[in-house]
Scaffold this active site. Sequence first.
Site, PDB file in Angstrom:
ATOM      1  N   ASP A 341     -26.960  -0.872 -12.346  1.00 17.96           N
ATOM      2  CA  ASP A 341     -26.904   0.494 -12.865  1.00 17.96           C
ATOM      3  C   ASP A 341     -28.194   1.199 -12.453  1.00 17.96           C
ATOM      4  OD1 ASP A 341     -26.217   2.773 -14.166  1.00 17.96           O
ATOM      5  OD2 ASP A 341     -25.917   1.869 -16.128  1.00 17.96           O
ATOM      6  N   GLU A 542     -25.805   9.728 -21.963  1.00 14.01           N
ATOM      7  CA  GLU A 542     -26.707   8.615 -22.276  1.00 14.01           C
ATOM      8  C   GLU A 542     -28.128   9.108 -22.545  1.00 14.01           C
ATOM      9  OE1 GLU A 542     -27.295   6.267 -18.715  1.00 14.01           O
ATOM     10  OE2 GLU A 542     -26.295   7.765 -17.531  1.00 14.01           O
TER      11      GLU A 542
HETATM   12  C1  BGC Z   1     -27.345  11.151 -12.674  1.00 12.11           C
HETATM   13  C2  BGC Z   1     -26.391  10.344 -13.480  1.00 12.11           C
HETATM   14  C3  BGC Z   1     -27.080   9.150 -13.865  1.00 12.11           C
HETATM   15  C4  BGC Z   1     -28.292   9.557 -14.592  1.00 12.11           C
HETATM   16  C5  BGC Z   1     -28.990   8.379 -14.950  1.00 12.11           C
HETATM   17  C6  BGC Z   1     -28.526  11.520 -13.450  1.00 12.11           C
HETATM   18  O1  BGC Z   1     -29.379  12.267 -12.693  1.00 12.11           O
HETATM   19  O2  BGC Z   1     -26.764  12.284 -12.235  1.00 12.11           O
HETATM   20  O3  BGC Z   1     -25.275   9.958 -12.775  1.00 12.11           O
HETATM   21  O4  BGC Z   1     -26.292   8.337 -14.612  1.00 12.11           O
HETATM   22  O5  BGC Z   1     -29.142  10.386 -13.865  1.00 12.11           O
HETATM   23  O6  BGC Z   1     -30.228   8.711 -15.084  1.00 12.11           O
HETATM   24  C1  BGC Z   2     -24.933   5.043 -16.183  1.00 14.15           C
HETATM   25  C2  BGC Z   2     -23.694   4.462 -15.572  1.00 14.15           C
HETATM   26  C3  BGC Z   2     -23.274   5.271 -14.397  1.00 14.15           C
HETATM   27  C4  BGC Z   2     -24.414   5.394 -13.425  1.00 14.15           C
HETATM   28  C5  BGC Z   2     -24.097   6.222 -12.209  1.00 14.15           C
HETATM   29  C6  BGC Z   2     -26.004   5.301 -15.169  1.00 14.15           C
HETATM   30  O1  BGC Z   2     -27.072   5.956 -15.711  1.00 14.15           O
HETATM   31  O2  BGC Z   2     -25.424   4.162 -17.164  1.00 14.15           O
HETATM   32  O3  BGC Z   2     -22.679   4.391 -16.525  1.00 14.15           O
HETATM   33  O4  BGC Z   2     -22.156   4.691 -13.789  1.00 14.15           O
HETATM   34  O5  BGC Z   2     -25.510   5.982 -14.069  1.00 14.15           O
HETATM   35  O6  BGC Z   2     -24.026   7.550 -12.480  1.00 14.15           O
END
Ligand code: BGC
Ligand code: BGC
Length: 864
Positions: A341, A542
């Site tokens: 991830d 998240e």
């Molecule tokens: C991305 C997300 C990713 C997240 C994690 C974002 O900038 O667009 O896809 O999951 O950062 O930090």
């Molecule tokens: C998230 C994942 C996601 C990835 C790509 C991460 O931050 O935890 O669930 O698939 O980003 O965007």
Amino acid sequence: MTKWDFKYGKCIIKSFAVSVVAIGIVACSEKNIETPTSRDTVKNEIPKLGLVPSFWPKLNLAVKRDEVVEKQVAEILAGLTIEQKVAQMIQPEIGQISVEDMRKYGFGSYLNGGGSFPNRDKHATPKDWIKLAEAMYQASIDSSLDGSNIPTMWGTDAVHGHNNVLGATLFPHNIGLGATNNPKLIETIASITAKEVMVTGIDWVFAPTVAVVRDDRWGRTYEGYSEDPEIVKTYASSIVQGLQGTVTNDFLGDSRVISTVKHFIGDGGTVDGDDQGNNLSSEEELFKLHAQGYVGGLTAGAQSVMASFNSWQGVKSHGHKYLLTDVLKDKMGFDGFVVGDWNGHGQIKDCSNESCPQAVNAGLDVYMVPTEAWKPLYENTIRQVSNGEISLARIDDAVSRILRVKIRAGLFTKPSPKNRLLSGKTELIGSAMHRAVARQAVEESLVLLKNKNNILPLMPNQKILVTGDGADNIGKQSGGWTITWQGTGNSKADFPGGTSIYDGIAQVVGNADGNVQLSTNGEYHEKPDVAIVVFGEEPYAEGNGDIESIEYQQGNKKDLALLRSLKAQGIPVVSVFISGRPMWVNAELNASDAFVAAWLPGSEGNGIANVLFSKSDGTINQDFMGKLSYSWPMSPKQTAVNRFDENYTPLFKYGFGLNYSVNDVLADNLPEQSNMASDDKLSRRVLFERSVRKPWKLFISNEQQNTEITSSVQSLDSISLKTTDREVQEDSLMLNWHNTNKGSIHLSSQDSLNLSSLADVNGVLSLDINVHHYPSAPVLVEMSCEQECQGVVDITKTLIGSILNEWQTINIELACFKQAGTNMENILSPFKLTSSGELKLSLGNVYIQAEQKKSPVTYISCSN
Ligand code: BGC
Ligand code: BGC
């Protein structure tokens, strides 16, 4: 030194050392490399299978080993150099690599992160997506440079429909799907998602999330189907079959995508629901609760698993050899690949984003490395193979897994992305048929919690007031992972073809010659017969979605005030609550005649009216079918109240959900006293922690302009801002002042804050700052209050005295601002940072808090 100083300092030294070493290494070819660790030694490192407890099953995987495939894997592998092998294991992000990089290196895969689009254009069309997919694919099979000729694959977060693409069908988030408890429907949803994804030329989807969520403070609660593995296990299987097809029906055929079961393992069970936190479950509990989605999903044939950010008993999953290799691969028999991830490998002890042999040695097969770290990581990994830190056998195993999946997915035989069966069939994106399924899911996901005197269903031929800030707000009803990562910054125009909740009501009522009025604040021209109030959480994903209390609108009960004011006017109230989790809403329940948990329904808001309203003749149109897949809390302390708990006393149990054939008995006098720390006694106010905290908003300004920050990059002539990573993704702000014009950032809100109690106990404004370029002009911190009063503190000296590129905490006594003229009783802007010269710094957490002498900080004192 704080722990950040240490971490950052270490990274710098590491990456410096590494880049020096890497220079001579890049040119190595496989032949020059000795393999000090043979296959046998690697095998010996793996603990005997007997050590894995027997409750971990050997799975009966739907996709069987096929010797023809294995032969092909071995043949391709034999023709690859070390560089080409390692490139298969590197997954960069579309914003960080060019098509030429793909040609040169031949990456095994690449991704677009949430809110990342071709050409960085939010309005990119399906054509733009296909164009990029085609160019990347062609570059990957072009071996005129050093890259191999193995087709690459593109992975995306299509987690509730193809949610990065404008106009796509957006299904309810998983929490709502859990409430439908309809595995067949879930399979259809997944197959539609696969189709819409295939229209844009993308091969692979980072779904399903099979987190079994135990503490609802977690910001990813809505990405889980349930708090209990029952539904999660069945769904995982249905989703995987919908996305990938089955061995007997179109397995990874023209309208299917590769799926990823994520996040392995225990993401939903961290202490306090802390995102990326620590899961302390026993091993048996890890299996019984948190592994069930893998049992379902992998048995059904999922070809990839994503490692999780969280730790299990203190060890990060990305570096957990026992879990990734011994349990997942060796015992359960998973023969696809494990993808990391988002720089998750960089969080393993002694690793950085740029270097982490520990992850591969533990069993990670693909590094997700979405930042510019991809290049040093690629170079370092090659070096680590050559010096034996990673065995060639492990690399060969990882690459074999990747190739196996690519062959099974037909990537070597399918036409190129633009020539695939569904490619460019834009009529499928958001098609009427797909939307009808999403709407059915919305209808089935609604959980009726209260229906006093059977006020629902409503007759459509009445005077209806539709109000609340969620009434006509598709962005809000869709939540995070919607066009943008956090789901913020979207307007109705970003949802062509979608409907708001209001739109659906207007249609139903309009058709029945009723009358609808829309207002966000409860005002009306004509007194309504009933009010439908749509309110709830703002979008988050998240990290940003983690909360300290599940009390809804703690300290600022605006929506409750709206409900009560309508009630006081004798207007019956139907509440439609939009949220990514159950919340403590006793007061809101008391103030409502009916209360519907609508979760995050997505783009088809009109599904809600179908259930709320009867037909004109009073017969039921569509009854409520949703049942809680998460227990609903009785008190704000019940953040982790789950089915089968010992003392299980939620307000509404797992499985609860009224319908039109039962009489509701919920009284209007649920306890409303939260017994949590009251707001004015808080010893800490969080202004910025990973993101701006409510009620504050962040602005960037110069002499002429003042702009609210709504995206991750924003700039004016004198100052620019972008989000940057400190501990987790995008948890800090990088600020750059580039000339002698004045530039500022500040936090402000409409409601003032009374800080006098904190000022009285030696409170401080606490800033985490990392200076990258010393200031060439004074740097001022300002705190301002109502009626244009303000106090300013000069922090130039402190910044000049700090060590470059190290995090430090600067605490400024509130007394300093008070002395300089701030009235602590009504703060409107608690923090403004201004300069008129050159300066570059990162800003992390910003708090106002009681003095904490113990933490090592730079202290700016004025009290003596
Ligand atoms: C991305 C997300 C990713 C997240 C994690 C974002 O900038 O667009 O896809 O999951 O950062 O930090
Ligand atoms: C998230 C994942 C996601 C990835 C790509 C991460 O931050 O935890 O669930 O698939 O980003 O965007």
